[in-house]
Every structure is written in C-alpha cells, then in structure tokens.
Design a protein around this motif. Structure first.
Motif, PDB file in Angstrom:
ATOM      1  N   PRO A  90     -68.389  56.236 -14.482  1.00 25.16           N
ATOM      2  CA  PRO A  90     -67.418  56.775 -13.520  1.00 25.16           C
ATOM      3  C   PRO A  90     -67.058  55.773 -12.422  1.00 25.16           C
ATOM      4  CG  PRO A  90     -69.122  58.379 -13.981  1.00 25.16           C
ATOM      5  CD  PRO A  90     -69.511  57.139 -14.714  1.00 25.16           C
ATOM      6  N   ARG A  91     -68.015  54.965 -12.028  1.00 28.24           N
ATOM      7  CA  ARG A  91     -67.763  54.071 -10.904  1.00 28.24           C
ATOM      8  C   ARG A  91     -67.123  52.736 -11.282  1.00 28.24           C
ATOM      9  NH1 ARG A  91     -72.127  53.976  -6.233  1.00 28.24           N
ATOM     10  NH2 ARG A  91     -70.474  52.573  -5.574  1.00 28.24           N
ATOM     11  N   THR A  92     -66.932  52.492 -12.572  1.00 24.02           N
ATOM     12  CA  THR A  92     -66.295  51.236 -12.987  1.00 24.02           C
ATOM     13  C   THR A  92     -64.883  51.166 -12.392  1.00 24.02           C
ATOM     14  OG1 THR A  92     -67.398  51.503 -15.120  1.00 24.02           O
ATOM     15  CG2 THR A  92     -65.760  49.745 -14.948  1.00 24.02           C
ATOM     16  N   VAL A  93     -64.586  50.066 -11.723  1.00 24.96           N
ATOM     17  CA  VAL A  93     -63.238  49.897 -11.151  1.00 24.96           C
ATOM     18  C   VAL A  93     -62.348  49.289 -12.224  1.00 24.96           C
ATOM     19  CG1 VAL A  93     -61.861  48.755  -9.385  1.00 24.96           C
ATOM     20  CG2 VAL A  93     -64.174  49.555  -8.849  1.00 24.96           C
TER      21      VAL A  93
ATOM     22  N   GLU B 174     -73.614  50.581 -10.469  1.00 25.47           N
ATOM     23  CA  GLU B 174     -73.381  51.598 -11.500  1.00 25.47           C
ATOM     24  C   GLU B 174     -72.006  51.474 -12.138  1.00 25.47           C
ATOM     25  OE1 GLU B 174     -75.516  54.689 -11.747  1.00 25.47           O
ATOM     26  OE2 GLU B 174     -77.010  53.563 -10.617  1.00 25.47           O
ATOM     27  N   GLU B 175     -71.661  50.271 -12.589  1.00 25.42           N
ATOM     28  CA  GLU B 175     -70.343  50.108 -13.192  1.00 25.42           C
ATOM     29  C   GLU B 175     -70.413  49.716 -14.666  1.00 25.42           C
ATOM     30  OE1 GLU B 175     -67.505  48.178 -10.652  1.00 25.42           O
ATOM     31  OE2 GLU B 175     -68.872  48.264  -8.958  1.00 25.42           O
TER      32      GLU B 175
ATOM     33  N   SER C 124     -66.717  44.441 -15.024  1.00 24.42           N
ATOM     34  CA  SER C 124     -67.766  45.447 -14.844  1.00 24.42           C
ATOM     35  C   SER C 124     -69.147  44.844 -14.609  1.00 24.42           C
ATOM     36  CB  SER C 124     -67.811  46.355 -16.071  1.00 24.42           C
ATOM     37  OG  SER C 124     -68.033  45.573 -17.222  1.00 24.42           O
ATOM     38  N   THR C 125     -69.189  43.507 -14.479  1.00 23.66           N
ATOM     39  CA  THR C 125     -70.482  42.871 -14.220  1.00 23.66           C
ATOM     40  C   THR C 125     -70.386  42.018 -12.966  1.00 23.66           C
ATOM     41  OG1 THR C 125     -69.868  40.950 -15.576  1.00 23.66           O
ATOM     42  CG2 THR C 125     -71.056  42.717 -16.682  1.00 23.66           C
ATOM     43  N   GLY C 126     -71.498  41.797 -12.328  1.00 27.66           N
ATOM     44  CA  GLY C 126     -71.520  40.998 -11.108  1.00 27.66           C
ATOM     45  C   GLY C 126     -71.056  39.581 -11.362  1.00 27.66           C
TER      46      GLY C 126
END
Lengths: 275, 275
Positions: B189-192, B215-216, B160-162
């Motif tokens: 919501p956008r977390t893959v 937005e993850e 969830s982080t770059g």
DNA sequence: CCCAGTACTTCCACTGGACGGAAGCGCATG
DNA sequence: CATGCGCTTCCGTCCAGTGGAAGTACTGGG
C-alpha cells in the motif's frame, strides 16, 4: 588455374610444406576462447583488451574475432568501452553469481565469516577444492590488513596456503597421491615441498582439525585454517584467517577459526559424528 | 515428388499454412539462450534443469540443445550432475567474478560495508544502476536479520527500494524521464507509484543526500540509502541498510549509512566538491 | 600536407560444420 | 511385456560461419 587454388580449411597436410594446422574448434569453443583471453594471465588483472589482443590470445583471425566479440557484446557478456577496449560484461557477472555451489556456500557461510572477521580483524578466506587448486570463493579484509595475493575468484596452490592444505588433508587419497606426484613450487624458504613432509603435515591437520602455516606463500603472513563439512560429513570447503606473522600462535584466534568452521558446517546440516 | 519436399530453415512463410517461423538465431545466440534458461525465472532459484527443460526454455530442438549443452559442459560453463540434471558451472562463476565493474567496486567497498554492518547489525546492500533496475552487487546479513528478497545478483525496481531511489535520484534526466513514463508496480500500500510524487521524492533525496523508505517493497522492513560517488563526482552506486520497521528513524543509523557511502566515495577518489 | 603504419570494420564467395528429424537406447511404470 | 518418457546417437542436407582482402579511420613522422 589448374587444380585447387588455395584449399582452405581442409588441409591435406604434407602436400605443401607449410601445413597451416587447420583450426577445427567449434563455434562454441571459439566463443569460449575469447572469454578465456580475459581470464588467462594469472595474477595480472588484464581487465581490458583491444580487439587485436583478444584475437591473438584466442588464436583467432581478426575478422572472426570481430564477429564473435560482437555476439558477446550484444548478449552482454563483454562490453565495449569508448576507447575501443573490451572487458567482461555485467551479464557475465550476473549469470556467474547464480552458480549454485558458490552461491549457496557463500550465502550460508557469510554471516560466520563476518563474525570471524569481527573478532580477529584479519583477512578471512573461504575456499573450495577445484581440480589441483584452492579456489577462493570469498575474502573479507579490513582497511589495514596485510597485503596478500589472494582474492575472490583466485586459484592458489594447495600446499602453500592454509585453506589449500586443509582441503588436501581431507581430499580423497587419489587426489593427494596425484597432487604430490608432481613437483611442488617453493615460494619462500619455508614452503614445504617435499612429498613425505607434506603427508606428515596432512596427517597432523587431520588430527588437530586445524592447519597452521607460516611464511610459506607470502612473506610476513601466517594463517590458520579449518575444514567445513556438509550434511554427509564430507569436507567441502575451508575457512582461514591470515595474519601478520608473530612469534606465537594466538590460541583465541585458533578457537575463533574452529568456531567459524563449525558454525558453517552446522548451518550446512553437519552433526558432529559421535565416537 | 514435385517441388520442394520439406523446405527446412528457409521458409517462404505464406506458401503453406503453418509457417514454421524459422529460427535464425546464430550459434552464439543459441548458446546464450541456454545460459539464459537458467537465469530466466526471476525469484525462483531454478538451480538445476534437465536437458528437456533447457530445450524448452531456450526454444531449441532437443538434439541441438544436447550438442550445445555438451559444449558448455566441456568448457565448464555448465556442469552435469549424477542425476542427469544440469546447473551453472564453476567456470562461469570464476569468469563472472572477474568482471571489472563488480570486482573493483566490491573490493573497495567491502571494508566499509563491513563497518556499516558491524555498527548496525542489519542487512547492508551495495547496488548499481543497470538498465531500469537496481542490480545488487553485494549483501551482508547477520544470522537473524529480517527476511528479504534481495540477494547478490538480484535485480529490483528503482522506485520501491532505497538503493534504487538513490540511483534514480542522481541518474541522467532522460533515464528518470523514461523510467517514470512506464507504469510503476505497487508492491505494498505504501509504495509510491505516482510519477510526480516520485519526482518530489527524488528532489528531496538530492537535497538530503539520503533516501528513507518504509514498507514499500517488503512488509515489515524499512531502509536508509546513500549515494556513492567516483573520482568525477558521478554517482556510481548506492549503499543501504535495511531494518525492521520502527516508529522513528534512528539518526545514528542515518549517520552510519552516510559515513559508509562517504568512505567508499573517498576510496574511489572522490573529493567533496567545494560548493 | 602527404604518406606510412596501425587498428578496426565491412564484404563476400566458398564450404564444411552445424542442424535437427528420426531411430536407437535405457529405464521406470502400469 | 507393452508403453511412454527422456536422453543419446546418427547422418544427409545446406546455409551460417569463415577469413582473406579491401575499405575506413586515426595517428604521427617527415
């Protein structure tokens, strides 16, 4: 066969010639001695050590060292490399950076240090007074700055560094007294080591609110340092800029150091005392 | 009177109903448990603890805690405040910052991170892969940057982080396999979180040499991250820039992150492999 | 190829230091 | 003044830690 054969640990020193000087350190003290073995050699970065080297430095038997080192490794405080060498482990770093004093000050000060770095393009230091030393909490340097001995986590003398002199200037009188009671090391011809001369400088620093050092610790470098105060008005840290020595003091640089120190102080809750 | 009266430590669990589950931790393990008591609560900064709180968190009797904490204090690993509370001590910080991995990487990378900060004016992160997490080694932020949960010493998820995604993209396949085998937490919501979708992203990152997140993890923030390689070409760390979410990706920012990562890689001895 | 040297690892009998329950202390609160 | 809470100290018990010694694993010289 008669009598005690070896008499370990408890040694009634005096009975037999070579009193083996029993090691009465606690387990904890031994564990700490192992860590200290890594930090020990001042400047030299002895990043990795073999088991035997650790045992020697810590003054512990090899088998004991082996066991205790294994404990450190299993926790993550030390890590073992392929070649059999040991080094300080990430866990230690992880725990260490949580230390409140360092973490809080650093977090608050960093943006101001960055600004200072940006305007000056020189080494920027943040240090606190710890015991008889200036302890460097943060250091920012560009790609091409002067070579210095300071680094994050380093301890440098109070009388020969900009941050050190500032910290000493605002330290309790008994600290100053005690510090000046011991003989101060002269690093370069210009290092001021005479107690009365140092006192005079301290007074000057308190008056001006800034310390100016030149060629007193590292040849070719000079520094400007200013005090950082907390909510209570007490000086808790110092910022400095270290530059290549030039003939004249740059007044803009002096102003930049002052501004950075004031910025951090304000962020710490300090409000300039009216008077 | 008959039989063993209390039976401490060694408990033949099963004989009497309430088997007291003997604590067979070594002294070292107990000492470490005390330190862990301070780090334990993830985000919350439980900077200071009372003796009783330490005892509870470490799962140790009060008197034992009292003795061991005293050992820590005498070494400097913990410090006792006037109010009776304890916190991590400066000595721990001092030893911690000597940790080779962190110190070397940080020292080399910092100038490049500063440059990146200067050109973007946004949060700049440096992180490494440690276990199943991205461990944040450094963080630069300006005065007015977006509020984030990351901080130096923090551990955040890889997916969830770059920086996390970059580190995962270049990690050994078994690490990826294992990581994706467990269910991934959805923060926004956008977390893959779907394994196959993550794999697809990782391939894309390897192709582009950059990760784009939006937005993850934290609402309102997006990030761009790039890999840092060492002399051997292995990815050892990742840099990122975290910005307020906007509609379009700024190509200049992307370039700046790439340049910073390349700069650090080059400083680490990496020479671009010729195809 | 063997043997000596160096460095690390494992073993195990001994014992003194760590353990923790309990009692004492200091302080706030009802 | 009693009660409770948290910290500190005490001390008898006993087993975890200790470290010498033997074992293993390399390395390099003859």
């Amino acid at each position: 066969m008669s009598g005690k054969p070896v008499q370990k640990r408890t040694n009634d020193d005096g009975v037999d010639g070579h009193s083996a000087a029993v090691d009465d350190r606690s387990v904890a003290a031994r564990l700490f001695a192992i860590l200290d073995a890594f930090a020990a050699p001042a400047g030299a970065t002895s990043l990795t050590l073999t088991l035997t080297a650790i045992a020697q430095r810590a003054g512990l038997p090899l088998s004991t060292t082996h066991r205790l080192v294994a404990e450190w490794v299993s926790w993550g405080g030390l890590s073992k490399h392929e070649n059999g060498q040991y080094s300080l482990g990430m866990k230690l770093w992880e725990v260490g950076v949580q230390t409140p004093t360092a973490r809080n000050l650093r977090t608050i000060a960093l943006p101001y240090l960055e600004d200072l770095y940006e305007t000056t393009r020189e080494h920027v230091h943040l240090a606190i007074l710890d015991g008889r030393d200036a302890l460097y909490l943060e250091k920012l340097s560009g790609h091409h700055a002067v070579r210095l001995i300071s680094r994050v986590g380093a301890r440098l003398p109070l009388h020969s560094t900009g941050v050190g002199l500032v910290l000493l200037a605002y330290a309790p009188t008994d600290v100053v007294q005690e510090y000046l009671a011991t003989s101060l090391q002269r690093f370069l011809p210009r290092t001021v080591t005479e107690p009365e001369a140092v006192r005079k400088r301290l007074a000057e620093i308190r008056l001006l609110g800034i310390a100016r050092m030149s060629e007193e610790m590292t040849a070719g470098s000079s520094s400007l340092a200013a005090p950082i105060r907390d909510r209570t008005g007490q000086v808790v840290a110092a910022v400095s800029v270290v530059t290549r020595t030039t003939d004249t003091v740059d007044p803009e640089q002096e102003q930049a150091v002052r501004l950075a120190a004031q910025g951090v102080s304000r962020a710490l809750g300090y409000r300039r005392a009216q008077q």
